[in-house]
Design a protein around this motif. Structure first.
Motif, short mmCIF file in Angstrom:
data_model
loop_
_atom_site.label_atom_id
_atom_site.label_comp_id
_atom_site.label_asym_id
_atom_site.label_seq_id
_atom_site.Cartn_x
_atom_site.Cartn_y
_atom_site.Cartn_z
N LEU A 1 0.85 -1.18 0.00
CA LEU A 1 0.00 0.00 0.00
C LEU A 1 0.89 1.23 0.00
O LEU A 1 2.01 1.20 0.51
CB LEU A 1 -0.90 0.03 1.24
N PRO A 2 0.41 2.35 -0.55
CA PRO A 2 1.15 3.60 -0.39
C PRO A 2 1.27 3.98 1.08
O PRO A 2 0.55 3.47 1.94
CB PRO A 2 0.29 4.61 -1.17
N TRP A 3 2.18 4.91 1.35
CA TRP A 3 2.40 5.39 2.73
C TRP A 3 2.25 6.91 2.73
O TRP A 3 3.07 7.60 2.15
CB TRP A 3 3.79 5.01 3.20
N PRO A 4 1.20 7.46 3.39
CA PRO A 4 0.04 6.78 3.97
C PRO A 4 -0.88 6.26 2.88
O PRO A 4 -0.79 6.67 1.73
CB PRO A 4 -0.62 7.88 4.79
N ALA A 5 -1.80 5.37 3.27
CA ALA A 5 -2.71 4.76 2.30
C ALA A 5 -4.11 5.34 2.45
O ALA A 5 -4.56 5.65 3.57
CB ALA A 5 -2.75 3.25 2.48
N ARG A 6 -4.80 5.47 1.33
CA ARG A 6 -6.21 5.87 1.31
C ARG A 6 -7.01 4.73 0.71
O ARG A 6 -6.74 4.28 -0.40
CB ARG A 6 -6.40 7.15 0.50
N LEU A 7 -7.98 4.24 1.48
CA LEU A 7 -8.78 3.10 1.07
C LEU A 7 -10.26 3.48 1.05
O LEU A 7 -10.67 4.44 1.70
CB LEU A 7 -8.56 1.91 2.02
N ARG A 8 -11.04 2.68 0.35
CA ARG A 8 -12.48 2.83 0.35
C ARG A 8 -13.09 1.88 1.38
O ARG A 8 -12.55 0.81 1.65
CB ARG A 8 -13.05 2.53 -1.03
N ALA A 9 -14.21 2.26 1.92
CA ALA A 9 -14.89 1.45 2.93
C ALA A 9 -15.67 0.32 2.27
O ALA A 9 -16.92 0.28 2.32
CB ALA A 9 -15.78 2.32 3.80
N VAL A 10 -14.95 -0.58 1.63
CA VAL A 10 -15.53 -1.74 0.96
C VAL A 10 -14.68 -2.95 1.29
O VAL A 10 -13.50 -2.82 1.63
CB VAL A 10 -15.59 -1.53 -0.57
N PRO A 11 -15.22 -4.17 1.20
CA PRO A 11 -14.42 -5.37 1.46
C PRO A 11 -13.22 -5.44 0.50
O PRO A 11 -13.36 -5.17 -0.69
CB PRO A 11 -15.41 -6.52 1.20
N GLN A 12 -12.08 -5.80 1.04
CA GLN A 12 -10.88 -5.85 0.21
C GLN A 12 -9.84 -6.76 0.84
O GLN A 12 -9.94 -7.15 2.01
CB GLN A 12 -10.30 -4.46 0.00
N MET A 13 -8.81 -7.08 0.03
CA MET A 13 -7.68 -7.88 0.51
C MET A 13 -6.49 -6.95 0.72
O MET A 13 -6.14 -6.16 -0.15
CB MET A 13 -7.31 -8.96 -0.51
N ILE A 14 -5.89 -7.06 1.89
CA ILE A 14 -4.64 -6.35 2.19
C ILE A 14 -3.51 -7.35 1.98
O ILE A 14 -3.52 -8.45 2.55
CB ILE A 14 -4.63 -5.82 3.63
N ARG A 15 -2.52 -6.96 1.18
CA ARG A 15 -1.46 -7.89 0.79
C ARG A 15 -0.08 -7.32 1.09
O ARG A 15 0.09 -6.12 1.24
CB ARG A 15 -1.56 -8.22 -0.70
N GLY A 16 0.89 -8.22 1.12
CA GLY A 16 2.27 -7.78 1.30
C GLY A 16 3.25 -8.92 1.12
O GLY A 16 2.90 -10.01 0.65
N ARG A 17 4.50 -8.64 1.48
CA ARG A 17 5.60 -9.60 1.37
C ARG A 17 6.35 -9.65 2.70
O ARG A 17 6.36 -8.66 3.44
CB ARG A 17 6.59 -9.19 0.27
N ALA A 18 6.98 -10.77 2.98
CA ALA A 18 7.83 -10.90 4.16
C ALA A 18 9.12 -11.59 3.74
O ALA A 18 9.11 -12.52 2.92
CB ALA A 18 7.13 -11.70 5.25
N PHE A 19 10.24 -11.13 4.31
CA PHE A 19 11.55 -11.65 3.93
C PHE A 19 12.41 -11.78 5.17
O PHE A 19 12.35 -10.94 6.08
CB PHE A 19 12.21 -10.71 2.93
N ALA A 20 13.21 -12.85 5.23
CA ALA A 20 14.04 -13.11 6.41
C ALA A 20 15.47 -13.45 6.04
O ALA A 20 16.13 -14.21 6.74
CB ALA A 20 13.43 -14.23 7.25
N GLY A 21 15.98 -12.89 4.94
CA GLY A 21 17.38 -13.12 4.58
C GLY A 21 17.66 -14.58 4.28
O GLY A 21 17.04 -15.19 3.42
N GLU A 22 18.60 -15.16 5.02
CA GLU A 22 18.96 -16.57 4.81
C GLU A 22 17.94 -17.52 5.42
O GLU A 22 17.95 -18.71 5.13
CB GLU A 22 20.33 -16.85 5.41
N ASN A 23 17.06 -17.01 6.28
CA ASN A 23 16.07 -17.86 6.95
C ASN A 23 14.75 -17.86 6.17
O ASN A 23 14.59 -17.13 5.19
CB ASN A 23 15.85 -17.39 8.38
N ALA A 24 13.81 -18.67 6.61
CA ALA A 24 12.51 -18.77 5.97
C ALA A 24 11.44 -18.14 6.86
O ALA A 24 11.53 -18.16 8.09
CB ALA A 24 12.17 -20.23 5.70
N ILE A 25 10.42 -17.58 6.25
CA ILE A 25 9.30 -17.02 6.99
C ILE A 25 8.39 -18.16 7.45
O ILE A 25 7.99 -19.03 6.66
CB ILE A 25 8.49 -16.04 6.12
N ALA A 26 8.06 -18.16 8.75
CA ALA A 26 7.16 -19.17 9.31
C ALA A 26 5.75 -18.63 9.49
O ALA A 26 4.77 -19.34 9.22
CB ALA A 26 7.70 -19.67 10.65
#
Length: 381
Positions: A268-293
């Motif tokens: 999402l942009p920073w800050p984010a502007r959203l509409r008051a409707v059902p939606q999916m919030i998405r993103g990514r996670a990274f842990a270098g040499e390790n794995a995300i649990a």
């Protein structure tokens, strides 16, 4: 995974950009964030369409303007006290002589989120003023660095390997021999199924799993293998942690940064502007040499909840996460944190260091939710 590239393919000098441009590819604001340095451009977090970041919007981090390289006259030298004989390879030999491998890996600059670290500590840091966009994932195709080193005859006393760039500052940074000879440390010739773009290291670059982006040296010209410790400005003066509580080994000013810590990216942009409707919030996670649990999220003062992880799960690459939300109008705060397979998670605050590296605390992402006008309300205006 990636197709085989024929010798000489895309060997011509890349087309020159306008005279005042220090990078080659277009960096339109709808895709890229301009840091103001002329050579550093972040990826807009809300403009990543899939698991891999397309080449046209993959972030650029450079220490000098993008060099124009003619692959027909280019060569990569391997030399130093840690090899029995110096060797040199041209572009065709790299493409044809060694087995090609493909790896999907995430690369993140150690200074990613530097501006947000500054806000945490109430100060401005020197260095590229990164927001959240100095991270990206691509499929890299090339040859194992280990195979190239073996052709030079690595000595039993070899200790470190230092790739060097042919950019104007001759950027270079050493790797321990064990990391340089890992199965997934590659000299990449292609990115996402295309020969390396100029801004991303054409004709060849190193890709080092899980380490800061500075380890993945672009525009390779030479690789030094040494039986002694190797030093450069980028593991003594820069890309080190300086400040109270940090102690380094001379001549480094502080501990040398290698791996990157666990952190998340909200799409999402920073800050984010959203509409008051059902939606999916998405993103990514990274842990270098390790794995995300696990990835967890918290809205305002509510409880932490589990986000759903989405495949693929690739070692050394980020994972995608998402959750469904029907927001109510008003101001909201979203917090997201990741936990890796070693139990490491993001802290409430990042440690201060003078150069503004390794921001990885849980961020309070500001959201403004606006009501959706109804036809009746629109008609009454």
């Amino acid at each position: 995974m990636g197709r085989r590239y024929m010798a000489g393919e895309r060997a011509a000098v890349p087309a020159a950009p306008p005279a005042d441009r220090k990078v080659v590819k277009p960096t339109p604001p709808e895709l890229m964030e301009d840091t103001g340095t002329g050579v550093d451009f972040g990826t807009r977090p809300d403009r990543i369409p899939g698991f891999l970041v397309p080449n046209d919007r993959f972030y650029i981090r450079s220490h000098a303007p993008t060099p124009r390289v003619d692959a027909a006259s280019w060569a990569l030298r391997i030399e130093g006290s840690g090899v029995r004989r110096p060797v040199s390879f041209n572009y065709a030999e790299l493409c044809e002589r060694f087995p090609l491998v493909s790896v999907i890996r995430t690369i993140e600059c150690a200074g990613n989120r530097r501006v947000l670290l500054g806000e945490e500590h109430g100060r401005t840091f020197e260095g590229t003023p990164w927001g959240r966009g100095a991270i990206g994932t691509a499929e890299w195709t090339g040859v194992r660095l280990r195979d190239l080193l073996e052709s030079a005859g690595v000595t039993s006393g070899a200790r470190e390997v230092m790739p060097e760039s042919l950019d104007d500052v001759r950027f270079r940074r050493p790797l321990p021999l064990a990391k340089a000879t890992s199965d997934d440390t590659v000299v990449a010739l292609a990115m996402n199924g295309e020969p390396l773009p100029a801004d991303h290291g054409f004709p060849a670059r190193v890709v080092v799993t899980g380490w800061l982006g500075a380890a993945s040296v672009k525009w390779l010209s030479r690789i030094e293998v040494s039986e002694q410790r190797l030093y450069s400005p980028w593991n003594t003066e820069d890309y080190v942690l300086i400040g109270s509580g940090f102690s380094g080994e001379e001549p480094a000013r502080g501990p040398v940064i290698t791996t990157v810590p666990v952190a998340v990216l909200v799409e999402l942009p920073w800050p984010a502007r959203l509409r008051a409707v059902p939606q999916m919030i998405r993103g990514r996670a990274f842990a270098g040499e390790n794995a995300i649990a696990t990835v967890e999220y918290r809205l305002d003062d509510g409880p932490w909840q589990l986000a759903r992880l989405e495949g693929p799960e690739v070692p050394g690459a980020w994972v995608r996460w998402q959750f469904a939300w029907t927001p109510q109008p008003g101001e909201h705060t979203l917090r997201v944190r990741a936990i890796d397979d070693h139990g490491d998670t993001q802290p409430a605050a990042s440690a201060y260091n003078e150069l503004g590296y390794l921001q990885h605390s849980v961020l309070a992402h500001p959201l403004r939710v606006e009501d959706v006008p109804t036809p009746e309300r629109e008609a009454g205006r």
